[in-house]
Structure formats: structure tokens, C-alpha cells
Design an enzyme around this catalytic site. Structure first.
Site, PDB file in Angstrom:
ATOM      1  N   LYS A 153     -10.075   1.190  -2.164  1.00 56.27           N
ATOM      2  CA  LYS A 153     -10.351   0.770  -0.793  1.00 56.27           C
ATOM      3  C   LYS A 153     -11.757   1.194  -0.370  1.00 56.27           C
ATOM      4  O   LYS A 153     -12.154   2.339  -0.529  1.00 56.27           O
ATOM      5  CB  LYS A 153      -9.307   1.374   0.148  1.00 56.27           C
ATOM      6  CG  LYS A 153      -9.386   0.867   1.575  1.00 56.27           C
ATOM      7  CD  LYS A 153      -8.249   1.457   2.409  1.00 56.27           C
ATOM      8  CE  LYS A 153      -8.278   0.933   3.831  1.00 56.27           C
ATOM      9  NZ  LYS A 153      -7.191   1.520   4.656  1.00 56.27           N
ATOM     10  N   CYS A 210      -4.925  -2.849   3.647  1.00 58.21           N
ATOM     11  CA  CYS A 210      -4.592  -2.494   5.031  1.00 58.21           C
ATOM     12  C   CYS A 210      -5.709  -2.857   6.000  1.00 58.21           C
ATOM     13  O   CYS A 210      -5.944  -4.011   6.310  1.00 58.21           O
ATOM     14  CB  CYS A 210      -4.240  -1.014   5.101  1.00 58.21           C
ATOM     15  SG  CYS A 210      -3.460  -0.539   6.678  1.00 58.21           S
ATOM     16  N   GLU A 258       0.836  -1.201   0.000  1.00 54.00           N
ATOM     17  CA  GLU A 258       0.000   0.000   0.000  1.00 54.00           C
ATOM     18  C   GLU A 258       0.870   1.249   0.000  1.00 54.00           C
ATOM     19  O   GLU A 258       1.895   1.309   0.681  1.00 54.00           O
ATOM     20  CB  GLU A 258      -0.887  -0.009   1.242  1.00 54.00           C
ATOM     21  CG  GLU A 258      -1.744   1.246   1.415  1.00 54.00           C
ATOM     22  CD  GLU A 258      -2.396   1.311   2.793  1.00 54.00           C
ATOM     23  OE1 GLU A 258      -3.388   2.048   2.936  1.00 54.00           O
ATOM     24  OE2 GLU A 258      -1.911   0.634   3.719  1.00 54.00           O
TER      25      GLU A 258
END
Length: 525
Positions: free
Chosen positions: A342, A395, A273
Site C-alpha cells: 500500500k 482500502c 484487506e
């Protein structure tokens, strides 16, 4: 002696210290500590709540427990504020505010238990119902913060963790609480046979969970697929990204590790990321796109974690935290494929809840970007040009069960979890993050490739175990080539999701209602 003991328990500060100590002990069960006897903190909390004369005392027991639990479990958040020295003064405030806020959930759980005020040896059912229910709520309010749920107390890949393939991590926590909380009645009534029987039942439940997991580990055969992945960890600290010449140095590290020679050319290369400190729009529009393409061999795919901007129809520019598919065409050519944006953003990290209001009172400084990130659509597998379908989890999303479709119709073949744990340095945070993300592999029966800039990166097999030789620890700059394991058969959790957990909670609720009814009937007689 009993008078002295009872008088001591009547003192509020004694119970507060015990509740705080119990929370710390429960936190020590989680990696990297692994002190399993800390699970006894849960029946201890049950007893402390029962000894509270008032409802506010019952709430206080849970709140102090939660404060200790999350103080030790989340102290690593302080590390993020030292990235920018001007924000370092906020570190102790954040370390205290976070557990104080999340402790409200455990406080409400014990408040409900004190409100129900059950009696008899079966009262541990009500405690488990309240505690597990509020843990589920914690994982969903304000996008949720499911850090260190009870179920992830067990090391991912161990025998005890395998029950998550049936009931998920929340269900595993429910069973764990049932097993250990059943010891509560015998702690206060050693000689009572019914209490002894309940305690033995709790131990039998835990033993059964271990037996199921041991059988699964011994019977399931995990084999490598023909797809070779290269996981890249460039050891880029978050502080180093802010220097003037950082971009060039960081890009050079990633390109060198991506292009390092090997016996067989990897099919896919994975960058973590926010791998490069610039927007993908700028990178792909400039000369560095050719440099990235040049580091790839013909036929290779790069999955790169990058931030990107998008201009909407109204002219407003919005920002996304993304995983982007880049396919090499050979001779320095590269084609941009699928993009995953995301979906589940970090509160106070990637967006500010009630942003306008909090911005007016000066809390915008908590967020590292001047603008909130925008959330992408609900997670769906990426259909890659040259690789098996993959579910991307960026994440924070790796903490959430149920984001990966485990049904036969929509099931991907593997999961990729890119993360930027560089914010948290060499603390317990990245270790626990790895453990919780590994539960997604157990729940779905899918392998999981995890890439971070500073550690811990690894390939996780479908049973939640780190594949031999694939672990890249803290502070290491390496690229490991590892064959992606083949997925196992669809798990029960993959088919039914949280339904088994919901049924378990329903059965608990019925059990608590029946015991309460029997108590009322007995009282009337």
C-alpha cells in the site's frame, strides 16, 4: 418586514446556525441518503458568506458548513474506537476533532471568496473557483483526505456520475458546483433578468451532464470476460480478531468459502484487506500455508490482503499493508507471486504524522499498531502469472483518482480494491466508501472487484454499476462467483488525467479576473 429580516441576518449566531444546517444538508446528498435538493446548500453558503461583514465572518461560514458536512459524513470514525473498549472514551473527541480540522479547508475557501468580494450575477464563478480549489487541496495535504468530494454526491453508476469518465471526480464536482451555484444570484434577486438567465444556464449545464451520462449508459455495452472471480466476504468483525482463538476460526471461514463447490472453478479468489490476524511471514512459514494451498484448485490464483514484515539492511523491521498473489501448483503446493504494498497510508490510522513529536505527547495511542506502517512504491499494475494485469488499490487508496494508469501503454485490465471496512461496522462509512471506489471504474473504464471482511463487497462494471448478483451486504458471510467485465475503451480521464479539471479551473480563474477587471474599470469611471 425587510428590516426585521435584515436585522436577523446581522446576528452572527443566526448565520452560524444556517451555515451548520447547510453543511448537514449538503452531506445528506451523499449515499446512503441521496437527498438531491441538499445541493442547494452550496448557493446558500455563497449567500451567507456574502452577508458576512468581515473576513473572519466569511471564514466562519465555511468552517461551520464544513463542520456540519463532515460531522454527518464522517461520524462513522467513532465506530473504530469501540473496537477496543479502552479507547471508547476517545470516540466523541475524534468525531468532533475530524470535522473541526477538515472544516478549515471550507473555511479558507469562503474566506477567499469573501476576500475577493465579487459582485454581480457572475460572482458564483469566484465561489466555485475557491470551493473547488480548496477541495482539491484537501485531497492532497498530509497525503490527503478526499472523503465525500462534491463530485461523489451523485450515486456511482447513475447518469450524472458518467461525466467523471471525462473530467474525473474533481471535475465532476467543479461542474456540479457551477450548475447549482448559478442559482445563487436568483435567490437574492428573483426579478433580475440577468440572474434568471444565469440560473437557467446553471440548470442547462446540469441537464447537459445528465444527457451525456444517459447517452453513455445507453450506448456503451458491457460484456463479461472469460475470467471468473470469487469474491470472499467472511463476515469477520474487527472486535472478533482480538480473542485468543480468533485466528483459527477466521482462517476456517476463509478456507471454507474459498473451497466451496461450484459449477466452474473460479480463476481467481479475492480475500479482503488484513484477512487474517497475523503476518504473512508467519503464515507462509508454518503449516497453514499448506492449508491455504489445499483450499485452492490447481491453476487457481488467490489475491490475499495480508500484513507483512520486512527486515532492512540496517536490521530494522518495517511493516507493510499488502496484497499478495498466491498461485496453486496442485497437490497442496503454492507459489508466492507478485506483492503490492500500500502506497497511500491513512493518517492517524496507519501512520502518525510527525510521529516522534506526537508520540511524546501521548497521541501514539490513536494508531492501532505500535509501529507506523511503511508506504510502498507509487502504484503500478501487477503482472500476474495467470490473469490479466490488475491495479491493486488497498482500502483508502480507492478514494484517490489517478492512481490507476488509464493510458493505452500502461493500462491494466481490471482493478481490485481490498478494504477492511470492519472497523466501521454497519454505518454509512462502508456505503460511501463503496460509492467513491466505484468512481475509479467510471474514470478509467475498468471493472473493479471489491472485497471487504464485513461488507460491502461487489463487482463493479466499467460504468460504475454493481454487477447483478455480486453485492454482498453488511453482516453477510458469502462467496460470490462473477465474471469480470471486459474493460471499455480508454476514457478521456484515463488519457489526460486531471488536465481537463486544471483547464476548467484556469478558465474559471480567467473569468473571475475579467469580471474583477471590469468592476475596477467601471469604478474608476
Amino acid at each position: 418586514m425587510s428590516r426585521i429580516t435584515n436585522g436577523l441576518w446581522d446576528r452572527g449566531w443566526v448565520r452560524i446556525l444556517c451555515a451548520l444546517a447547510a453543511g448537514l444538508a449538503a452531506a445528506l446528498v451523499h449515499p446512503p441518503f441521496g437527498i438531491i435538493p441538499g445541493l442547494l446548500a452550496y448557493p446558500a453558503l455563497m449567500i451567507l458568506t456574502e452577508r458576512s461583514a468581515r473576513l473572519r465572518g466569511g471564514f466562519a461560514m465555511g468552517w461551520w458548513f464544513g463542520f456540519g458536512y463532515f460531522l454527518l459524513g464522517c461520524w462513522w470514525v467513532a465506530e473504530a474506537f469501540f473496537v477496543n473498549p479502552a479507547q471508547a472514551w476517545m470516540a466523541p473527541i475524534a468525531v468532533c476533532l475530524l470535522p473541526a480540522g477538515i472544516g478549515l479547508f471550507t473555511g479558507v475557501a469562503t474566506l477567499l471568496y469573501r476576500l475577493i468580494k465579487p459582485s454581480g450575477v457572475w460572482r458564483f464563478l469566484a465561489f466555485t473557483l475557491a470551493f473547488s480549489g480548496l477541495e482539491w487541496v484537501r485531497g492532497h495535504v498530509l497525503t490527503g483526505f478526499p472523503w465525500n468530494p462534491v463530485g461523489s454526491s451523485w450515486l456511482a453508476g447513475s447518469a450524472m456520475s458518467q461525466m467523471a469518465s471525462v473530467v474525473g471526480v474533481y471535475g465532476l464536482g467543479l461542474l456540479t458546483l457551477l450548475g447549482v451555484s448559478a442559482l445563487g444570484p436568483v435567490m437574492t434577486a428573483w426579478s433580475q433578468r440577468r440572474a434568471q438567465g444565469v440560473a437557467l444556464g446553471g440548470l442547462a449545464l446540469l441537464a447537459g451532464m445528465w444527457g451525456f451520462g444517459a447517452a453513455r449508459l445507453s450506448s456503451e455495452e458491457v460484456t463479461p470476460s472469460p475470467v471468473l472471480a470469487r469474491i470472499v466476504q467472511a463476515d469477520v468483525s474487527q472486535q472478533s480478531k482480538w480473542s485468543a482463538d480468533a485466528y483459527e476460526q477466521i482462517l476456517h471461514r476463509y478456507l471454507s468459502l474459498t473451497s466451496q463447490p461450484s459449477e466452474r472453478v473460479p480463476d481467481v479468489v479475492i480475500w479482503p484487506e488484513s484477512a487474517l490476524p497475523d503476518l504473512a511471514n508467519n503464515i507462509f512459514a508454518g503449516p497453514d500455508a499448506a492449508r491455504i494451498a489445499g483450499s485452492l484448485r490447481q491453476g487457481q490464483t488467490l489475491l490475499a490482503g495480508l500484513s507483512r514484515a520486512e527486515r532492512q539492511a540496517n536490521g530494522k523491521v518495517v511493516y507493510f499493508n499488502s496484497l499478495i498473489e498466491l498461485n496453486s501448483l496442485g497437490a497442496g503446493g503454492m507459489q508466492i507471486g507478485q506483492t503490492y504494498d500500500k502506497y497511500r497510508l491513512v493518517p492517524f490510522g496507519e501512520y502518525l504524522p510527525l510521529g516522534d513529536l506526537m508520540g511524546q505527547v501521548g497521541l501514539r495511542r490513536i494508531v492501532q499498531m505500535p509501529e507506523d506502517l511503511s508506504a510502498g512504491p507509487v502504484p503500478q499494475p501487477m503482472s500476474l502469472a495467470r490473469l490479466p494485469r490488475v491495479q491493486a488499490l488497498i482500502c483508502y487508496e480507492g478514494l484517490f483518482p489517478g492512481f490507476t494508469d488509464g493510458t493505452p501503454q500502461g493500462r491494466p485490465q481490471w482493478i481490485v480494491n481490498v478494504s477492511n471496512d470492519a472497523w466501521f461496522g454497519q454505518t454509512s462509512g462502508p456505503v460511501q466508501h463503496l460509492n467513491m471506489a466505484s468512481y475509479r471504474a467510471i474514470e478509467t473504464g475498468l471493472p473493479l472487484a471489491r472485497a471487504t471482511p464485513t461488507g460491502i463487497s461487489a463487482m463493479i462494471d466499467p460504468l460504475g454499476r454493481i454487477v447483478d448478483g455480486s453485492r454482498i451486504g453488511h453482516g453477510q458471510a458469502r462467496a460470490v462467483d462473477v465474471f469480470i467485465p471486459t474493460p471499455l475503451a480508454v476514457t478521456l480521464f484515463g488519457r489526460f488525467g486531471h488536465l481537463p479539471y486544471a483547464l476548467g479551473m484556469l478558465l474559471l480563474g480567467v473569468g473571475v479576473a475579467l469580471t474583477a477587471y471590469r468592476r475596477i474599470v467601471s469604478y474608476r469611471r
